[in-house]
Design a protein around this motif. Structure first.
Motif, PDB file in Angstrom:
ATOM      1  N   ASP A  52      48.967  49.583  34.535  1.00 49.72           N
ATOM      2  CA  ASP A  52      47.930  49.954  35.503  1.00 49.72           C
ATOM      3  C   ASP A  52      47.149  48.698  35.894  1.00 49.72           C
ATOM      4  OD1 ASP A  52      45.905  51.129  36.972  1.00 49.72           O
ATOM      5  OD2 ASP A  52      45.619  52.797  35.583  1.00 49.72           O
ATOM      6  N   PRO A  53      47.714  47.890  36.814  1.00 50.77           N
ATOM      7  CA  PRO A  53      47.068  46.611  37.145  1.00 50.77           C
ATOM      8  C   PRO A  53      45.647  46.753  37.676  1.00 50.77           C
ATOM      9  CG  PRO A  53      49.329  46.664  37.956  1.00 50.77           C
ATOM     10  CD  PRO A  53      48.999  48.043  37.500  1.00 50.77           C
ATOM     11  N   LEU A  54      45.382  47.768  38.499  1.00 48.33           N
ATOM     12  CA  LEU A  54      44.034  47.926  39.039  1.00 48.33           C
ATOM     13  C   LEU A  54      43.031  48.241  37.938  1.00 48.33           C
ATOM     14  CD1 LEU A  54      44.549  49.840  42.414  1.00 48.33           C
ATOM     15  CD2 LEU A  54      43.951  47.437  42.061  1.00 48.33           C
ATOM     16  N   HIS A  55      43.452  49.064  36.978  1.00 50.06           N
ATOM     17  CA  HIS A  55      42.561  49.370  35.852  1.00 50.06           C
ATOM     18  C   HIS A  55      42.285  48.109  35.042  1.00 50.06           C
ATOM     19  CE1 HIS A  55      40.655  51.741  32.725  1.00 50.06           C
ATOM     20  NE2 HIS A  55      41.430  51.159  31.825  1.00 50.06           N
ATOM     21  N   ASP A  56      43.312  47.295  34.848  1.00 50.76           N
ATOM     22  CA  ASP A  56      43.107  46.035  34.127  1.00 50.76           C
ATOM     23  C   ASP A  56      42.067  45.179  34.835  1.00 50.76           C
ATOM     24  OD1 ASP A  56      44.990  46.725  32.239  1.00 50.76           O
ATOM     25  OD2 ASP A  56      46.624  45.642  33.218  1.00 50.76           O
ATOM     26  N   LEU A  57      42.176  45.072  36.144  1.00 50.47           N
ATOM     27  CA  LEU A  57      41.219  44.268  36.903  1.00 50.47           C
ATOM     28  C   LEU A  57      39.808  44.837  36.800  1.00 50.47           C
ATOM     29  CD1 LEU A  57      43.308  43.476  40.115  1.00 50.47           C
ATOM     30  CD2 LEU A  57      42.553  41.845  38.373  1.00 50.47           C
ATOM     31  N   SER A  58      39.704  46.176  36.830  1.00 48.25           N
ATOM     32  CA  SER A  58      38.377  46.793  36.741  1.00 48.25           C
ATOM     33  C   SER A  58      37.727  46.541  35.396  1.00 48.25           C
ATOM     34  CB  SER A  58      38.485  48.304  36.992  1.00 48.25           C
ATOM     35  OG  SER A  58      39.120  48.961  35.897  1.00 48.25           O
ATOM     36  N   ARG A  59      38.555  46.297  34.360  1.00 47.39           N
ATOM     37  CA  ARG A  59      38.023  46.001  33.028  1.00 47.39           C
ATOM     38  C   ARG A  59      37.969  44.499  32.764  1.00 47.39           C
ATOM     39  NH1 ARG A  59      38.032  50.674  29.973  1.00 47.39           N
ATOM     40  NH2 ARG A  59      36.588  49.494  28.678  1.00 47.39           N
ATOM     41  N   ARG A  60      38.156  43.711  33.825  1.00 46.18           N
ATOM     42  CA  ARG A  60      38.128  42.243  33.738  1.00 46.18           C
ATOM     43  C   ARG A  60      39.179  41.698  32.782  1.00 46.18           C
ATOM     44  NH1 ARG A  60      31.601  40.876  33.795  1.00 46.18           N
ATOM     45  NH2 ARG A  60      31.153  41.911  35.778  1.00 46.18           N
ATOM     46  N   ARG A  61      40.325  42.369  32.801  1.00 48.17           N
ATOM     47  CA  ARG A  61      41.466  41.898  32.023  1.00 48.17           C
ATOM     48  C   ARG A  61      42.538  41.360  32.961  1.00 48.17           C
ATOM     49  NH1 ARG A  61      41.064  47.042  28.682  1.00 48.17           N
ATOM     50  NH2 ARG A  61      42.663  47.849  30.094  1.00 48.17           N
ATOM     51  N   ARG A  62      43.342  40.473  32.462  1.00 48.68           N
ATOM     52  CA  ARG A  62      44.459  39.966  33.247  1.00 48.68           C
ATOM     53  C   ARG A  62      45.424  41.115  33.521  1.00 48.68           C
ATOM     54  NH1 ARG A  62      47.969  34.603  31.618  1.00 48.68           N
ATOM     55  NH2 ARG A  62      49.141  34.403  33.587  1.00 48.68           N
TER      56      ARG A  62
END
Length: 401
Positions: A52-62
Motif C-alpha cells: 500500500d504505497p499511499l499508506h506508506d507515504l501517509s505514515r512518512r515511510r518509504r
C-alpha cells in the motif's frame, strides 16, 4: 498427496495469505511446504498481501513497491518451479475506489493465467480473498486463523470484513479453523474442521549453540510479532524494568509497533532484536531462562491458537503467560499462567539466581506439522471432490453485475 489422491486437475493451488512468504515462517508456509513435499505434482501460487504505497507515504515511510509474480524461494525437498509468489499493490484507498478488491482479484487471475494453471483450488486465509472466490468460483477452502471481526478496527473495515466472511462461509466447500474458539464461533453457522497449529518437534529439540546477539546473562524471551493486537506493551515495559538489574527482556520477531511504543520498551531496557529466519528461532528459545507470553486478553486473542504454544513446549523451557487461549488450558507443568497483576512477580521468580535451568520433567508430547499436513491434504481432497467436483471455467472469471 499423490497425484492420484486428488483429481488430476486439482494439482494447482492458489493460496491467498494474510502474511508474506518470508524468513519468518507461519502456519501457511509450514503447511504449504509440507504439501509440496508430499505431492510432487502439486504447484502453488502463494498470493501475498497487497502493498500500500499511499499508506506508506501517509505514515512518512518509504513506499514499498509490489514484488509482482516471481518464483518462490528454495524449499527443502521441493523442486524449483513448483512454488510461485505474487505480491500485488493497492494503489488507491477503498474509500476512494470501490472496486479495489475486484482489481486485486483480477490481478490474481492474470497471474494464474500466466502460470498456466488450469482449474486451481483456492485456499483463502485472507478474508479479502472473498473477491477472488466471487470472481472465479474456483473450489475453495476457507482457513480461518484469526477472528478479525473481533479485532480493534474501525467500523468500515469491520463491516467490509463481515461481508467478505459471510460470502466465504456460504460458498467455500470446506471451512477450517485453527482454535476451539473459532470452531464455536464459525461452527454455529456451518460445519467446520478443526486443524490446530503445530511445530517441527525434532528440529526444535536438536541442541543449538547460543546466538551471538542474545544478551549475556539470564534472558526472558518473547518470540513473535510485536503488535498491539496481541502484545501488552505496557506489561512488557513493566517486566523489563523489574528484571533489569539481573536479566534482559528480549523480543525476537517483526516489530509492528508505533515509534512511541518502541521507545517506551527500549527506555525500559527491553532488547528488540527484530525478525530472525525460521531455522534460527530454536536456538533463541533453547537458551532463554524463561519464555514469555505477555499478551492482552481480549475476544480477539481468545480466538487464536498461538504457534508459540507449540514452539515453547517443544524446547521444554519454563513459560510465564497471561491467561490467553492455548496457554491457560495447556496443562503443562512448565507453563505458569499468571494474571496481569501477577505477571511481573512470576517472571522475577523464574529469573532469580539459583532458580535453575534444569528440569526433571519428561518431554511434553507436542503435535508436529507433518501431522497437520496429512489432515490438510485430506481437506483439499474434500474441496476437490465436493459437489461432484463441478468446476467453473478454470481461470475465466465470472461476470459481475
Amino acid at each position: 498427496m499423490s497425484s492420484e489422491s486428488i483429481h488430476p486437475r486439482s494439482t494447482d493451488l492458489v493460496v491467498l495469505s494474510l502474511e508474506r512468504w518470508d524468513e519468518v515462517w507461519r502456519r501457511n508456509q509450514h503447511l504449504v511446504s509440507g504439501l509440496l513435499r508430499r505431492d510432487p505434482g502439486l504447484r502453488v501460487l502463494f498470493v501475498e498481501p497487497a502493498v500500500d504505497p499511499l499508506h506508506d507515504l501517509s505514515r512518512r515511510r518509504r513506499p514499498q513497491l509490489p514484488g509482482g509474480l516471481r518464483a518462490g524461494p528454495p524449499v527443502p525437498g521441493v523442486e524449483p518451479g513448483r512454488l510461485w509468489l505474487y505480491e500485488p499493490a493497492k494503489w488507491f484507498p477503498r474509500r476512494l475506489h470501490r472496486r479495489v478488491d475486484r482489481h486485486l482479484a483480477a490481478g490474481t487471475v492474470r497471474a494464474v493465467r500466466r502460470l498456466g494453471f488450469g482449474s486451481p483450488l483456492l485456499w483463502v486465509n485472507d478474508p479479502d480473498g472473498a473477491a477472488v472466490l466471487e470472481a472465479t468460483g474456483w473450489p475453495a477452502l476457507y482457513d480461518v486463523t484469526d477472528d478479525w471481526l473481533l479485532a480493534d478496527r474501525d467500523a468500515a473495515e469491520t463491516s467490509r470484513r463481515a461481508r467478505a466472511e459471510a460470502l466465504l462461509l456460504a460458498r467455500a466447500r470446506v471451512v477450517v479453523v485453527c482454535s476451539p474458539a473459532l470452531a464455536r464461533a464459525k461452527g454455529s453457522r456451518r460445519e467446520v474442521a478443526l486443524v490446530p497449529n503445530a511445530v517441527d518437534v525434532t528440529d526444535y529439540r536438536r541442541p543449538r549453540t547460543r546466538p551471538d546477539d542474545l544478551p549475556e546473562g539470564p534472558c526472558a524471551l518473547y518470540v513473535g510479532t510485536a503488535h498491539r493486537d496481541r502484545l501488552d506493551v505496557e506489561l512488557c515495559a513493566l517486566t523489563a524494568e523489574a528484571i533489569g538489574p539481573r536479566a534482559h527482556l528480549v523480543i525476537v520477531g517483526p516489530v509492528a509497533l508505533e515509534p512511541e511504543d518502541v521507545h517506551r520498551l527500549q527506555r525500559a531496557g527491553a532488547v528488540l532484536l527484530g525478525p530472525r529466519p525460521a531455522p534460527e528461532i530454536p536456538a533463541y528459545l533453547q537458551h532463554a531462562d524463561v519464555l514469555l507470553v505477555p499478551h492482552v486478553v481480549t475476544p480477539f486473542t481468545d480466538s487464536l491458537d498461538p504457534i508459540k504454544l507449540y514452539e515453547y513446549r517443544a524446547v521444554g523451557r519454563p513459560v510465564v503467560s497471561t491467561p490467553v487461549a492455548g496457554f491457560r488450558d495447556a496443562g503443562d507443568p512448565q507453563v505458569a499462567v499468571a494474571e496481569r497483576s501477577d505477571f511481573v512477580a512470576a517472571v522475577l521468580e523464574r529469573t532469580a539466581p539459583g532458580w535453575g535451568r534444569a528440569s526433571d520433567l519428561p518431554e511434553a508430547e507436542v503435535p508436529s506439522w507433518s501431522d497437520r499436513v496429512e489432515v490438510m491434504a485430506h481437506v483439499l481432497e474434500r474441496v476437490a471432490g465436493a459437489a461432484g467436483d463441478q468446476r467453473s471455467g478454470g481461470t475465466q472469471p465470472r461476470s459481475s453485475t
